[in-house]
Motif scaffolding. Structure first.
Motif, mmCIF file in Angstrom:
data_model
loop_
_atom_site.group_PDB
_atom_site.id
_atom_site.type_symbol
_atom_site.label_atom_id
_atom_site.label_comp_id
_atom_site.label_asym_id
_atom_site.label_seq_id
_atom_site.Cartn_x
_atom_site.Cartn_y
_atom_site.Cartn_z
ATOM 1 N N PRO A 200 -25.561 99.194 51.521
ATOM 2 C CA PRO A 200 -26.367 98.072 52.012
ATOM 3 C C PRO A 200 -25.550 97.133 52.890
ATOM 4 C CG PRO A 200 -25.674 97.661 49.760
ATOM 5 C CD PRO A 200 -25.210 99.055 50.090
ATOM 6 N N ASP A 201 -26.237 96.305 53.673
ATOM 7 C CA ASP A 201 -25.551 95.294 54.472
ATOM 8 C C ASP A 201 -24.835 94.296 53.580
ATOM 9 O OD1 ASP A 201 -26.359 96.370 56.910
ATOM 10 O OD2 ASP A 201 -28.218 95.213 56.937
ATOM 11 N N ALA A 202 -25.501 93.856 52.530
ATOM 12 C CA ALA A 202 -24.918 92.939 51.551
ATOM 13 C C ALA A 202 -24.686 93.695 50.261
ATOM 14 C CB ALA A 202 -25.847 91.743 51.314
ATOM 15 N N GLY A 203 -23.564 93.474 49.605
ATOM 16 C CA GLY A 203 -23.243 94.191 48.394
ATOM 17 C C GLY A 203 -24.236 93.929 47.277
ATOM 18 N N ARG A 204 -24.386 94.912 46.401
ATOM 19 C CA ARG A 204 -25.333 94.747 45.290
ATOM 20 C C ARG A 204 -24.857 93.664 44.330
ATOM 21 N NH1 ARG A 204 -23.452 97.780 40.720
ATOM 22 N NH2 ARG A 204 -21.715 99.147 41.274
ATOM 23 N N VAL A 205 -23.547 93.458 44.251
ATOM 24 C CA VAL A 205 -22.970 92.317 43.550
ATOM 25 C C VAL A 205 -21.819 91.805 44.404
ATOM 26 C CG1 VAL A 205 -23.592 93.035 41.210
ATOM 27 C CG2 VAL A 205 -21.458 93.844 42.221
ATOM 28 N N THR A 206 -21.339 90.602 44.119
ATOM 29 C CA THR A 206 -20.243 90.034 44.896
ATOM 30 C C THR A 206 -19.015 90.936 44.829
ATOM 31 O OG1 THR A 206 -21.026 87.806 44.421
ATOM 32 C CG2 THR A 206 -18.749 88.022 45.181
ATOM 33 N N GLY A 207 -18.501 91.299 45.986
ATOM 34 C CA GLY A 207 -17.291 92.096 46.052
ATOM 35 C C GLY A 207 -17.496 93.592 46.076
ATOM 36 N N SER A 208 -18.733 94.065 46.020
ATOM 37 C CA SER A 208 -18.951 95.511 46.022
ATOM 38 C C SER A 208 -19.000 96.048 47.449
ATOM 39 C CB SER A 208 -20.232 95.868 45.269
ATOM 40 O OG SER A 208 -21.370 95.343 45.910
ATOM 41 N N ALA A 209 -18.963 97.370 47.562
ATOM 42 C CA ALA A 209 -18.867 98.028 48.865
ATOM 43 C C ALA A 209 -20.129 97.808 49.695
ATOM 44 C CB ALA A 209 -18.622 99.522 48.673
ATOM 45 N N THR A 210 -19.923 97.682 51.005
ATOM 46 C CA THR A 210 -21.010 97.418 51.941
ATOM 47 C C THR A 210 -20.895 98.316 53.161
ATOM 48 O OG1 THR A 210 -19.737 95.751 53.139
ATOM 49 C CG2 THR A 210 -21.063 94.976 51.260
ATOM 50 N N LYS A 211 -21.922 98.274 53.968
ATOM 51 C CA LYS A 211 -21.944 99.034 55.215
ATOM 52 C C LYS A 211 -20.792 98.617 56.134
ATOM 53 C CE LYS A 211 -26.053 99.846 56.682
ATOM 54 N NZ LYS A 211 -26.169 101.282 56.361
ATOM 55 N N THR A 212 -20.527 97.314 56.229
ATOM 56 C CA THR A 212 -19.449 96.834 57.094
ATOM 57 C C THR A 212 -18.098 97.348 56.623
ATOM 58 O OG1 THR A 212 -20.722 94.859 57.628
ATOM 59 C CG2 THR A 212 -18.374 94.785 58.096
ATOM 60 N N LEU A 213 -17.880 97.361 55.315
ATOM 61 C CA LEU A 213 -16.638 97.896 54.764
ATOM 62 C C LEU A 213 -16.482 99.368 55.120
ATOM 63 C CD1 LEU A 213 -14.146 97.697 52.875
ATOM 64 C CD2 LEU A 213 -15.687 98.283 50.980
ATOM 65 N N ALA A 214 -17.532 100.143 54.951
ATOM 66 C CA ALA A 214 -17.463 101.572 55.276
ATOM 67 C C ALA A 214 -17.195 101.785 56.761
ATOM 68 C CB ALA A 214 -18.756 102.263 54.859
ATOM 69 N N ARG A 288 -12.437 84.691 47.936
ATOM 70 C CA ARG A 288 -13.669 85.500 47.975
ATOM 71 C C ARG A 288 -14.623 84.992 49.055
ATOM 72 N NH1 ARG A 288 -12.155 84.112 43.056
ATOM 73 N NH2 ARG A 288 -11.354 85.735 41.676
ATOM 74 N N ASN A 289 -14.064 84.559 50.158
ATOM 75 C CA ASN A 289 -14.897 84.074 51.258
ATOM 76 C C ASN A 289 -15.501 85.254 52.021
ATOM 77 O OD1 ASN A 289 -12.996 84.795 53.547
ATOM 78 N ND2 ASN A 289 -11.679 83.403 52.382
ATOM 79 N N ASN A 290 -16.362 84.942 52.992
ATOM 80 C CA ASN A 290 -17.133 86.013 53.631
ATOM 81 C C ASN A 290 -16.397 86.722 54.759
ATOM 82 O OD1 ASN A 290 -17.245 84.038 55.587
ATOM 83 N ND2 ASN A 290 -19.476 84.062 55.811
ATOM 84 N N GLU A 291 -15.078 86.549 54.843
ATOM 85 C CA GLU A 291 -14.278 87.415 55.699
ATOM 86 C C GLU A 291 -13.699 88.578 54.895
ATOM 87 O OE1 GLU A 291 -10.568 87.026 58.882
ATOM 88 O OE2 GLU A 291 -11.877 85.320 58.523
ATOM 89 N N MET A 292 -13.786 88.482 53.593
ATOM 90 C CA MET A 292 -13.200 89.481 52.709
ATOM 91 C C MET A 292 -14.194 90.599 52.431
ATOM 92 S SD MET A 292 -10.324 88.309 52.526
ATOM 93 C CE MET A 292 -9.590 86.733 52.977
ATOM 94 N N LEU A 293 -13.846 91.810 52.815
ATOM 95 C CA LEU A 293 -14.721 92.962 52.628
ATOM 96 C C LEU A 293 -14.451 93.697 51.321
ATOM 97 C CD1 LEU A 293 -14.714 94.531 56.212
ATOM 98 C CD2 LEU A 293 -16.255 92.811 55.266
ATOM 99 N N LEU A 294 -13.203 93.650 50.841
ATOM 100 C CA LEU A 294 -12.847 94.352 49.613
ATOM 101 C C LEU A 294 -11.628 93.677 49.011
ATOM 102 C CD1 LEU A 294 -13.458 96.876 47.794
ATOM 103 C CD2 LEU A 294 -11.691 98.067 49.118
ATOM 104 N N TYR A 295 -11.629 93.532 47.699
ATOM 105 C CA TYR A 295 -10.470 92.951 47.028
ATOM 106 C C TYR A 295 -10.360 93.474 45.605
ATOM 107 C CZ TYR A 295 -14.329 89.634 46.130
ATOM 108 O OH TYR A 295 -15.548 89.060 45.845
ATOM 109 N N ALA A 296 -9.125 93.487 45.102
ATOM 110 C CA ALA A 296 -8.867 93.770 43.695
ATOM 111 C C ALA A 296 -8.970 92.438 42.971
ATOM 112 C CB ALA A 296 -7.479 94.378 43.523
ATOM 113 N N ASP A 297 -9.983 92.296 42.147
ATOM 114 C CA ASP A 297 -10.329 90.976 41.646
ATOM 115 C C ASP A 297 -9.610 90.623 40.349
ATOM 116 O OD1 ASP A 297 -11.562 88.570 41.909
ATOM 117 O OD2 ASP A 297 -13.587 89.267 41.492
#
Length: 649
Positions: A200-214, A288-297
């Motif tokens: 999805p464009d927006a992750g299903r939960v905060t920090g999950s994989a998205t189309k932009t990340l892929a 966890r701002n909206n420039e971050m596409l993936l992080y180890a939380d």
């Protein structure tokens, strides 16, 4: 939540991976074992999927793996307290990389269990009715791990014991390495294309994989494979294979794909954006701002969900403790209780704040980082937003109510005063280092009229250097005191950022990709440089600073930029974040860019820079397969020898 050990079967040998924590976002429920029946239920498949996010903590945040990705590049060398985990990586003769070098084996020893989990999720997803979007998360992580592997070791096995990309449940002790083109075209590209299509464009939960990340990883994989096909400096690959693409495409085709996908990500960002300033990007209060596409939380609110102690860190995964490596022992700084004679008192104490934290003194930035990479410290906010250059007194946080102590030139200082400053440039007046040993205990010097001790760029050494502010400790539970500086960081470790889409597209453009109007290499880089010129706070001055130097920054960008310029700009943007070794091996510039460096020695009195040369050979562009892996295989000595990357037998 009940905790047990998760066991996954690797394809080549049986290893154990302990998932001892949970994120605050995903409901992770570890299981005693992953078996075929476990993945036949929706709960089982979702549990396996969630564990993929947790596995990031076993990579990102590990100080030894961090050494493998930074030490030996132009960004880092070994520091005063370094052991072989850091000296071996430096390539300067103080150690050497071998099959038993711990940092180089971490990726291999960590990711295969997660790949096998991903295989199990993907293989059983349709049977339990998992949506294409959820399957895409597993596909993303399988590609993510294989991309790490192929960059690090060359070709790696796609068959873990039950067939290529199949879930394996039985330990096997034989293995065959696929070639680099096979890993990319059979695993990485198909998985990332599916992820980009179905996430999805927006992750299903905060920090999950998205189309932009892929899209980011697909573009980066295309770019990296394009360089591999081109092979401008004839770097060897292994297993040996022709530099040809099974699908019949050349390097230029892949550079064009990298550009197109990266631009698509920029133009269709979903919820992601560049932060307005570099400071905003890295200040702990804006994690966890909206420039971050993936992080180890991680989190400071629960040890269960943090994955580690909130009061003490022992220096191992799944903690985040990388910033300790480049934190020097600033706690040896001293001031005086008297203004007439030196009566030493600790004025800068260890604290759980972004400018301090726990010192390990294992890695140090060479002097060229400050004189070349960050030459512009006035217009470019990234220098101030990367480093701690001013160490301020904090005795009041240790419940010391003394209003004034005395520092350089016996001048008075108060809580929050600068005690030691790393100068931006060499001063016009020579620094007096003659009495620095008994005054500051870190070999700093004195300038007339200044209350703070000072160190110029030429005085940077393996003992003392600016620290890493942007990756520093941040907690909100210090309660007005020093907090818990010995605990692993409760901040997320950033793995992927939206900003890298601009760099990938720019690099592909430099490599000959046809560009869109308004998105040439220079125009793309200038988006990043314009942001770098905007200030809203100065760490050095510890005060608000509203300045916009964007026009100066973009005007200074060369009309025609090349790979060397992109690499320098990447270092300014991502300094010491674990990108550098991959950047230099992708572009085959490691042996050129990191060939030599200068730095002072490990002693208090070392104020004269020394030059060190590195011996980086072509075979070093691949890391060795860990000896434990090869020793555990039931193969002939000749087969084992052939399994290892050349140069490490």
């Amino acid at each position: 939540m009940k905790f047990k050990t998760i066991k996954s079967f690797l394809g080549t040998i049986l290893l154990t991976l302990s998932m001892v924590g949970c994120t605050t976002i995903l409901d992770e429920q570890p299981r005693s074992i992953y078996e075929p029946g476990f993945f036949k239920t929706e709960k089982g498949v979702m549990g396996g999927l969630t564990s993929m996010y947790a596995h990031l903590r076993w990579l990102y945040g590990d100080g030894y793996l961090y050494s493998a990705w930074e030490t030996g590049t132009d960004e880092a060398t070994w520091a005063q307290s370094a052991d072989g985990n850091f000296k071996d990586m430096d390539m300067s003769g103080v150690g050497s990389i071998s099959v038993t070098t711990h940092p180089t084996g971490i990726v291999w020893n960590t990711v295969f269990s997660n790949i096998n989990t991903a295989n199990g999720v993907i293989e059983n997803a349709s049977e339990v009715g998992l949506s294409p979007a959820l399957i895409a998360e597993a596909q993303f992580f399988r590609a993510f791990d294989y991309f790490l592997l192929v960059q690090t070791y060359g070709g790696v096995p796609l068959d873990l014991g039950s067939g290529e990309l199949k879930f394996n449940t039985s330990p096997v002790r034989v293995s065959v390495r696929n070639t680099v083109p096979e890993v990319y075209t059979k695993a990485i590209f198909p998985d990332l294309k599916a992820a980009a299509a179905n996430l999805p464009d927006a992750g299903r939960v905060t920090g999950s994989a998205t189309k932009t990340l892929a899209r980011l990883y697909l573009a980066k994989a295309y770019l990296t494979y394009g360089w591999w096909l081109e092979n401008p400096k004839n770097i060897p690959t292994y297993p040996e294979t022709a530099r040809t693409d099974p699908d019949g495409h050349n390097a230029q085709w892949y550079f064009q794909q990298a550009y197109d996908i990266a631009v698509q990500g920029i133009e269709n960002p979903g919820p992601f954006r560049l932060q307005p300033t570099f400071y905003d990007l890295h200040v702990g209060s804006n994690d966890r701002n909206n420039e971050m596409l993936l992080y180890a939380d991680h989190t400071e609110t629960s040890e269960l969900y943090n994955g580690g102690s909130l009061t003490y860190g022992g220096g191992g995964p799944p903690d985040n403790w990388v910033v300790w490596m480049m934190t020097w022992n600033y706690t040896n700084i001293r001031s005086s209780t008297s203004n007439t004679s030196w009566n030493a008192v600790s004025s800068v104490q260890r604290a759980a704040t972004q400018d301090k934290g726990r010192p390990w003194t294992r890695m140090a930035p060479p002097i060229e980082v400050f004189t070349n990479t960050f030459a512009d410290k006035t217009n470019d906010a990234r220098y101030d937003g990367t480093f701690v250059t001013v160490y301020r007194s904090n005795w009041d946080l240790a419940n010391d109510k003394t209003p004034t102590y005395y520092n350089a030139n016996f001048l008075p200082v108060q809580p929050g005063s600068p005690i030691l400053t790393f100068l931006n440039e060499e001063p016009a007046t020579a620094i007096d280092y003659s009495n620095a040993t008994y005054k500051s205990n870190v070999g700093a010097g004195v300038l007339p009229g200044r209350a703070d001790f000072v160190i110029s760029p030429k005085g940077i050494s393996r003992l003392r250097h600016p620290g890493l502010w942007k990756m520093g400790t941040y907690r909100t539970d210090n309660d007005g005191g020093l907090g818990q500086p010995n605990a692993g960081l409760t901040r997320p470790y950033y793995v992927a950022k939206f900003s890298e889409l601009y760099f990938i597209a720019a690099e592909a453009a430099v490599k000959g990709a046809t560009v869109k109007a308004g998105k040439s290499a220079r125009e793309l880089i200038n988006v990043i440089r314009a942001r770098a010129g905007k200030w809203r706070f100065s760490n050095a001055e510890n005060s608000a600073k509203t300045v916009d130097n964007s026009a100066s920054m973009t005007a200074a960008t060369p009309a025609n930029i090349d790979i060397n310029y992109i690499l320098a700009e990447r270092s300014r943007e991502y300094f010491a974040e674990g990108y550098r070794w991959f950047d230099l091996i992708r572009t085959q510039k490691w042996g050129e860019v990191a060939a030599k460096y200068t730095i002072g020695g490990p002693n208090l009195t070392d104020h004269t820079p020394q030059t060190f040369n590195r011996d980086i050979q072509p075979f070093h562009y691949l890391r060795p397969i860990p000896r434990g892996q090869i020793d555990g295989m039931e193969m002939t000595p000749e087969e084992k020898n052939a399994y290892q990357n050349p140069g490490y037998q």
